[in-house]
Design a protein around this motif. Structure first.
Motif, mmCIF file in Angstrom:
data_model
loop_
_atom_site.group_PDB
_atom_site.id
_atom_site.type_symbol
_atom_site.label_atom_id
_atom_site.label_comp_id
_atom_site.label_asym_id
_atom_site.label_seq_id
_atom_site.Cartn_x
_atom_site.Cartn_y
_atom_site.Cartn_z
ATOM 1 N N GLU A 1 13.090 -15.314 -21.576
ATOM 2 C CA GLU A 1 13.742 -16.521 -22.062
ATOM 3 C C GLU A 1 15.173 -16.542 -21.546
ATOM 4 O OE1 GLU A 1 14.843 -18.855 -26.242
ATOM 5 O OE2 GLU A 1 13.959 -16.846 -26.299
ATOM 6 N N ASN A 2 15.485 -17.522 -20.705
ATOM 7 C CA ASN A 2 16.842 -17.673 -20.179
ATOM 8 C C ASN A 2 17.668 -18.536 -21.114
ATOM 9 O OD1 ASN A 2 14.942 -17.501 -17.539
ATOM 10 N ND2 ASN A 2 16.931 -16.572 -17.121
ATOM 11 N N LEU A 3 18.729 -17.951 -21.670
ATOM 12 C CA LEU A 3 19.651 -18.670 -22.553
ATOM 13 C C LEU A 3 21.059 -18.516 -21.994
ATOM 14 C CD1 LEU A 3 18.417 -17.829 -26.174
ATOM 15 C CD2 LEU A 3 18.370 -20.049 -25.024
ATOM 16 N N ALA A 4 21.373 -19.310 -20.978
ATOM 17 C CA ALA A 4 22.652 -19.181 -20.295
ATOM 18 C C ALA A 4 23.759 -19.901 -21.060
ATOM 19 C CB ALA A 4 22.543 -19.738 -18.881
ATOM 20 N N GLY A 5 24.993 -19.476 -20.785
ATOM 21 C CA GLY A 5 26.142 -20.155 -21.360
ATOM 22 C C GLY A 5 27.118 -19.201 -22.007
ATOM 23 N N ALA A 6 28.394 -19.601 -22.000
ATOM 24 C CA ALA A 6 29.463 -18.853 -22.668
ATOM 25 C C ALA A 6 29.540 -17.412 -22.179
ATOM 26 C CB ALA A 6 29.293 -18.894 -24.176
ATOM 27 N N SER A 7 29.442 -17.231 -20.859
ATOM 28 C CA SER A 7 29.560 -15.886 -20.255
ATOM 29 C C SER A 7 28.537 -14.900 -20.811
ATOM 30 C CB SER A 7 30.981 -15.340 -20.444
ATOM 31 O OG SER A 7 31.923 -16.164 -19.804
ATOM 32 N N LEU B 1 28.564 -7.679 -20.949
ATOM 33 C CA LEU B 1 28.420 -7.544 -22.399
ATOM 34 C C LEU B 1 29.626 -6.824 -22.997
ATOM 35 C CD1 LEU B 1 26.461 -7.851 -24.901
ATOM 36 C CD2 LEU B 1 25.784 -5.486 -24.423
ATOM 37 N N VAL B 2 29.999 -5.683 -22.417
ATOM 38 C CA VAL B 2 31.126 -4.927 -22.968
ATOM 39 C C VAL B 2 32.464 -5.549 -22.580
ATOM 40 C CG1 VAL B 2 29.839 -2.771 -23.092
ATOM 41 C CG2 VAL B 2 31.121 -3.287 -21.035
ATOM 42 N N MET B 3 32.508 -6.219 -21.445
ATOM 43 C CA MET B 3 33.734 -6.923 -21.069
ATOM 44 C C MET B 3 34.046 -8.027 -22.082
ATOM 45 S SD MET B 3 33.160 -7.259 -16.958
ATOM 46 C CE MET B 3 33.218 -5.817 -15.885
ATOM 47 N N ASN B 4 32.987 -8.722 -22.522
ATOM 48 C CA ASN B 4 33.175 -9.827 -23.458
ATOM 49 C C ASN B 4 33.769 -9.392 -24.789
ATOM 50 O OD1 ASN B 4 32.198 -11.598 -21.578
ATOM 51 N ND2 ASN B 4 30.189 -11.851 -22.517
ATOM 52 N N ASP C 1 29.317 -8.682 -32.570
ATOM 53 C CA ASP C 1 29.999 -7.608 -31.854
ATOM 54 C C ASP C 1 29.142 -7.202 -30.649
ATOM 55 O OD1 ASP C 1 30.904 -5.011 -30.958
ATOM 56 O OD2 ASP C 1 32.048 -4.874 -32.811
ATOM 57 N N PRO C 2 29.614 -7.430 -29.416
ATOM 58 C CA PRO C 2 28.816 -7.131 -28.235
ATOM 59 C C PRO C 2 28.428 -5.668 -28.078
ATOM 60 C CG PRO C 2 30.630 -8.584 -27.672
ATOM 61 C CD PRO C 2 30.893 -8.084 -29.064
ATOM 62 N N VAL C 3 29.071 -4.782 -28.814
ATOM 63 C CA VAL C 3 28.732 -3.360 -28.720
ATOM 64 C C VAL C 3 28.048 -2.867 -29.989
ATOM 65 C CG1 VAL C 3 29.643 -1.021 -28.458
ATOM 66 C CG2 VAL C 3 30.584 -2.896 -27.074
ATOM 67 N N ALA C 4 28.639 -3.124 -31.139
ATOM 68 C CA ALA C 4 28.137 -2.550 -32.396
ATOM 69 C C ALA C 4 26.838 -3.173 -32.883
ATOM 70 C CB ALA C 4 29.204 -2.685 -33.485
ATOM 71 N N TRP D 1 26.473 -2.236 -14.186
ATOM 72 C CA TRP D 1 25.239 -1.661 -14.725
ATOM 73 C C TRP D 1 24.393 -2.761 -15.352
ATOM 74 C CZ3 TRP D 1 24.894 -2.913 -19.732
ATOM 75 C CH2 TRP D 1 26.014 -2.858 -20.563
ATOM 76 N N TYR D 2 23.077 -2.557 -15.297
ATOM 77 C CA TYR D 2 22.109 -3.466 -15.908
ATOM 78 C C TYR D 2 21.267 -2.656 -16.875
ATOM 79 C CZ TYR D 2 23.211 -6.383 -11.809
ATOM 80 O OH TYR D 2 23.858 -7.108 -10.834
ATOM 81 N N GLY D 3 20.929 -3.231 -18.029
ATOM 82 C CA GLY D 3 20.161 -2.461 -18.996
ATOM 83 C C GLY D 3 19.495 -3.324 -20.049
ATOM 84 N N VAL D 4 18.747 -2.659 -20.918
ATOM 85 C CA VAL D 4 17.983 -3.322 -21.974
ATOM 86 C C VAL D 4 18.460 -2.803 -23.325
ATOM 87 C CG1 VAL D 4 15.682 -3.767 -22.907
ATOM 88 C CG2 VAL D 4 15.991 -3.510 -20.442
ATOM 89 N N LEU D 5 18.647 -3.740 -24.261
ATOM 90 C CA LEU D 5 19.120 -3.393 -25.605
ATOM 91 C C LEU D 5 18.276 -4.107 -26.644
ATOM 92 C CD1 LEU D 5 21.843 -4.337 -23.676
ATOM 93 C CD2 LEU D 5 22.883 -2.835 -25.371
ATOM 94 N N ALA D 6 18.316 -3.587 -27.874
ATOM 95 C CA ALA D 6 17.597 -4.172 -29.004
ATOM 96 C C ALA D 6 18.597 -4.466 -30.124
ATOM 97 C CB ALA D 6 16.520 -3.209 -29.506
#
Length: 321
Positions: A64-70, A95-98, A108-111, A249-254
């Motif tokens: 599912e592509n949900l583009a927008g807001a960086s 993700l972490v830059m944001n 929180d893009p990390v927590a 880096w590219y990766g998968v998160l849950a």
């Protein structure tokens, strides 16, 4: 004796329950959310996984592509999803830059995520228009920038993009200054770089390589830890005495709270997929190299990267808002 027997039995029971939980997953289709448009590098990663995961999981897997807001729209959706392993995020290090670039995020893009695995690395190359003189090495670029502070120009696809932060890091590490010219996307920036209206830019390897081979761009340094097989004569930033790299880096998160046994199962299945030669070939077309990790290793990388880019953003007074 009964109490002792129960204590001995508990670890085995815990392992059984964990195995039952992992074996029961997934109970419905799995969605891989890509927070960017189709055809991007991270989209290629997701579609390679989606094509091969159903055979291992016994359930359909869709992208599912949900583009927008960086990337924040799609990332936030996964952060708020039920942590049951059926909604996953495929992301790049924006993700972490944001986390530092956006001051009013509602997540929180990390927590708010459980790291699952790395999937690949992509390289950014520092390139120049061939007419810029002297610009054969990083030392040349640094010397020219110090001789003409703020006069040399560099392009990016926008404020806060990896291309922007890569150059900000280089300028901060070398104590130099250039004029930032942000564009709305890569195409216009590359056009002006090729036309000589812009001096420098960090570009993904697969975008830069054809122009370098055609003599339309000059490769100065690779942002990777090691030299690239496609450009063995181009030194890395580290070789140029810049103590850092700017790889993607590219990766998968849950979603945060996803059970560890499910995270580990996904990690294992993706690790098998990344060994396919066809996957490596598809990644190579986007300038990426497959690489796996444990969830813990990926989490440590995310933590280090978040701190590093936070320092660059703060020192450069960069904001995406």
């Amino acid at each position: 004796m009964i109490a002792t027997w129960i204590r001995k039995l508990l670890p085995a029971l815990s392992m059984c329950f964990a195995a039952m939980s992992a074996s029961a997953w997934p109970t419905q289709p799995v969605t891989l959310v890509v927070p960017y448009t189709p055809g991007t590098g991270i989209d290629i990663v997701a579609r390679q996984l989606a094509a091969r995961l159903p055979a291992a999981l016994g359930q359909p897997v869709t992208v599912e592509n949900l583009a927008g807001a960086s990337g924040n729209i799609g990332s936030e959706k996964v952060a708020r999803a039920k942590p049951d392993g059926h909604t996953l995020l495929v992301q790049v290090n924006t993700l972490v830059m944001n986390k530092s670039l956006f001051k009013t995020l509602s997540y929180d893009p990390v927590a708010d995520f459980e790291p699952i695995t790395l999937t690949s690395w992509g390289t950014l190359l520092l390139v120049a228009n061939p007419n810029v003189q002297p610009a054969a090495t990083v030392s040349d670029v640094v010397g020219a920038a110090k001789a003409k502070p703020g006069q040399l120009t560099y392009a990016t696809p926008g404020v806060g993009t990896p291309h922007h932060l890569a150059m900000a890091l280089l300028l901060q590490r070398t104590g130099t200054d250039m004029l930032h010219v942000p564009y709305k996307g890569t195409a216009g920036a590359v056009t002006d770089l090729l036309g000589g209206r812009i001096d420098f830019m960090f570009l993904p390897m697969h975008v830069a390589l054809p122009q370098i081979q055609a003599g339309k761009l000059k490769a100065i340094a690779a942002g990777s830890p090691k030299r690239l097989s496609q450009l063995p004569d181009v030194p890395t930033l580290a070789e140029a005495k810049v103590p850092d790299n700017v790889d993607l880096w590219y990766g998968v998160l849950a979603p945060k709270g996803t059970p560890a046994d499910i995270v580990n199962r996904i990690n294992q299945e993706i690790g098998k997929i990344l060994k396919h030669p066809e996957v490596a070939q598809a990644f190579a077309s986007q300038g990426m190299v497959p690489e796996t990790s444990t969830p813990g290793e990926f989490g440590a990388l995310i933590a280090r990267d978040a701190q590093r880019w936070a320092e660059v953003v703060k020192k450069g007074n960069i904001t995406a808002e």
